[in-house]
Write an enzyme that holds these catalytic residues in place. Structure first.
Site, short mmCIF file in Angstrom:
data_model
loop_
_atom_site.label_atom_id
_atom_site.label_comp_id
_atom_site.label_asym_id
_atom_site.label_seq_id
_atom_site.Cartn_x
_atom_site.Cartn_y
_atom_site.Cartn_z
N TYR A 3 -18.00 26.28 10.51
CA TYR A 3 -16.95 27.68 10.68
C TYR A 3 -16.14 27.91 9.61
O TYR A 3 -16.20 29.26 9.03
CB TYR A 3 -16.27 27.78 11.92
CG TYR A 3 -15.14 28.87 11.99
CD1 TYR A 3 -15.43 30.04 11.91
CD2 TYR A 3 -13.80 28.06 11.55
CE1 TYR A 3 -14.39 31.09 11.69
CE2 TYR A 3 -12.98 29.28 11.55
CZ TYR A 3 -13.14 30.50 11.53
OH TYR A 3 -12.16 31.55 11.25
N GLU A 13 -7.19 29.36 6.85
CA GLU A 13 -8.21 28.73 7.99
C GLU A 13 -7.92 27.61 8.55
O GLU A 13 -7.82 27.28 9.55
CB GLU A 13 -9.62 28.80 7.12
CG GLU A 13 -10.05 30.33 7.02
CD GLU A 13 -10.17 31.03 8.45
OE1 GLU A 13 -10.14 30.51 9.55
OE2 GLU A 13 -9.85 32.55 8.30
N ASP A 45 -16.35 31.01 15.50
CA ASP A 45 -15.14 30.11 16.14
C ASP A 45 -14.90 30.31 17.53
O ASP A 45 -15.91 31.04 18.09
CB ASP A 45 -13.82 30.77 15.26
CG ASP A 45 -13.20 31.76 15.63
OD1 ASP A 45 -14.15 32.90 16.37
OD2 ASP A 45 -12.04 32.03 15.57
#
Ligand code: SF4
Ligand code: ZN
Length: 528
Positions: free
Chosen positions: A179, A95, A197
């Site tokens: 997020y 991520e 996102d």
């Protein structure tokens, strides 16, 4: 299956937790909450209120995802890794790498990273230098530094155990925002939470016809509310990844593929465009038949009198669904000029280059760079020589004259927020050493430099230097006439060798450079 089941159980417990969180937070309402509540009261058009619709939306999206998802290394780990700590760590790494970088670029970096540091403990034991080295070329270097800091924190403060819930991830890990915490929590831990996102912002703004500034607080809160409402309670990680995948592959910023979209029937933007097209064609038909148009379909719309989620400007029919989302006008990037010097010395057969380390905080923190200084915007080029001399005094114990420096060219390097132009000079030094100083410096061979933690900007500068050196070598060779006497020719060849041994072919000296017109070589390319 057992992972799925346990994820479901975890999911349920998180739903309960979230209810508790909501209850306690109700006591203290922030301005944003009040604004959001007002909005949701007046504009149900922008939200999902109907349970059968939510359930249909989930099933359409997940069915599409199951048939179309890309096999990605971090997805495989998330699905197959039984150790929750490794799973959470792996998704966290992916991520962070995916923030501001495209999937195709991340894959190799991710594989390399996970091979080198397969666990959070291994990453914590690495040096920042090693981290920067593996990160080099991926851009936004603070991301790698924060991963490293986070790993050290997990090992020292949390006994090597990654946080086990979204709130913990958000609170304890540097560089993890709302997020990222939602994505890691849902994908690795099966928590029932949305993850909003850039891709999800676009999809939801279109699906619920949200046309106000998508970066404003009212829209942000509305999008999180929608995401938390529609996330699938049994497969939250897959649902969030499906939303992102849809945004990346179907509901794209330009030319979205609405005809192939699995959630088309839920999309207000699509419906709006279809109805407008139908209206236009009916109007045209009536005009041609010279009859009044009596059967115009009404566009389903937001019923709120003044709604802060609706389009703030007029609808542009050429844009279709791309009327959503709306973004604020982008700030122009800062224009900056940096004076840079390639300092080289000869050590036996090897040419070495002087590098200095950037401070541990700020832009490109901890990265190695060539001696550089930012130039004032109105500074005359005639001053470059003096500045180079002063700059080199910081690093070397030898005084250099302005004539020692040769102009190499200019390199334009565009970062998202800075339009950087490097004004590049070179200098060859001999019999001198670097000063004892507070700043970190080192001499690296070309080969070591290529493997070191250096920025893309520095690589571009070295590329320019190499090509300008080769061009100069060719020029000198061309001047050697084949008809010359052997002695004369061999003298010239010897001379060329001496030049090369002194650190490269001769380039324009600074004074000569200023007396001729400047032929700046510009290399343009997008930043990673
Ligand atoms: Fe996006 Fe079109 Fe699908 Fe709507 S129908 S979500 S605009 S791709
Ligand atoms: Zn509205």
């Amino acid at each position: 299956m057992s992972r799925l089941r346990s994820a479901m159980q975890r999911g349920k417990s998180v739903v309960l937790e979230n209810t508790e969180v909501k209850k306690s937070s109700n006591k203290k309402k922030t301005k944003a909450t009040i604004k959001e509540e007002e909005t949701s009261e007046h504009s149900s058009y922008h939200f999902f209120n109907d349970l059968p619709e939510i359930s249909a939306y989930r099933s359409h999206l997940l069915q599409w995802y199951d048939q179309n998802k890309r096999e990605l290394p971090w997805r495989t780990v998330a699905m197959t890794e039984p150790d929750v700590n490794i799973r959470t760590y792996a998704v966290w790494v992916s991520e962070i790498m995916l923030q501001q970088t495209q999937v195709a670029t991340v894959i190799d970096y991710y594989n390399k990273w996970m091979q080198r540091w397969p666990t959070v403990e291994k990453l914590a034991a690495a040096t920042l230098e090693e981290v920067n080295q593996v990160w080099a070329g991926l851009g936004y270097y603070s991301r790698g530094r924060r991963l490293h800091e986070g790993a050290k924190k997990v090992v020292s403060d949390l006994n090597g155990q990654m946080p086990r819930c979204t709130e913990g991830l958000l609170k304890l890990l540097p560089g993890v925002g709302r997020y990222t915490a939602g994505a890691i929590g849902s994908i690795a831990l099966g928590q029932v939470t949305g993850a909003v996102d850039g891709n999800v912002i676009r999809v939801l703004c279109r699906v619920r016809a949200i046309g106000a500034d998508s970066t404003g607080p009212a829209v942000t809160e509305a999008l999180w509310k929608i995401a938390n409402t529609i996330v699938d309670t049994e497969r939250p990680g897959d649902f969030n990844q499906a939303m992102m995948e849809l945004g990346a592959r179907v509901c794209t910023p330009k030319s979205p593929l609405c005809s192939q979209c699995p959630i088309q029937t839920h999309c207000h933007a699509f419906r709006k465009v279809s109805i407008k097209q139908e209206q236009d064609s009916k109007r045209l038909q009536s005009k041609l038949a010279s009859k009044p148009n009596t059967s115009v379909v009404d566009i389903e719309n937001c019923s709120a009198g003044s709604c802060n989620l609706c389009l703030s400007e007029d609808w542009d029919s050429k844009q279709g669904v791309q009327n959503y989302p709306r973004k604020p006008v982008k700030k122009a990037p800062r224009v900056e000029k940096t004076l840079t010097c390639i300092v080289q010395r000869q050590r036996g057969q090897e040419t070495e280059y002087l590098l200095t380390q950037r401070p541990s905080k700020g832009l490109l923190a901890g990265m190695w760079e060539l001696p550089s200084m930012v130039l004032e915007s109105d500074l005359s080029e005639n001053k470059h020589g003096d500045l180079l001399c002063t700059m080199m005094q910081r690093f070397l114990d030898t005084l250099l004259g302005t004539d020692s420096f040769q102009f190499v060219g200019e390199v334009v390097h565009i970062l998202s927020h800075i339009h950087q132009t490097y004004v590049v000079y070179s200098v060859c030094v001999s019999d001198c050493s670097e000063k004892e100083q507070e700043q970190n410096t080192c001499w690296l061979t070309k080969c070591a430099l290529q493997g070191a933690a250096v920025s893309t900007g520095l690589k571009k500068i070295m590329k320019l230097y190499d090509s300008s050196s080769k061009a100069n070598t060719r020029d000198i060779k061309r001047k050697l006439s084949p008809g010359d006497g052997t002695e004369k020719q061999s003298n010239k060849k010897k001379k060329l060798k001496v030049v090369a041994a002194n650190g490269g072919p001769k380039q324009l000296s600074l004074s000569k450079f200023f007396s001729t017109s400047k032929q700046a070589t510009k290399t343009k390319s997008k930043n990673t």
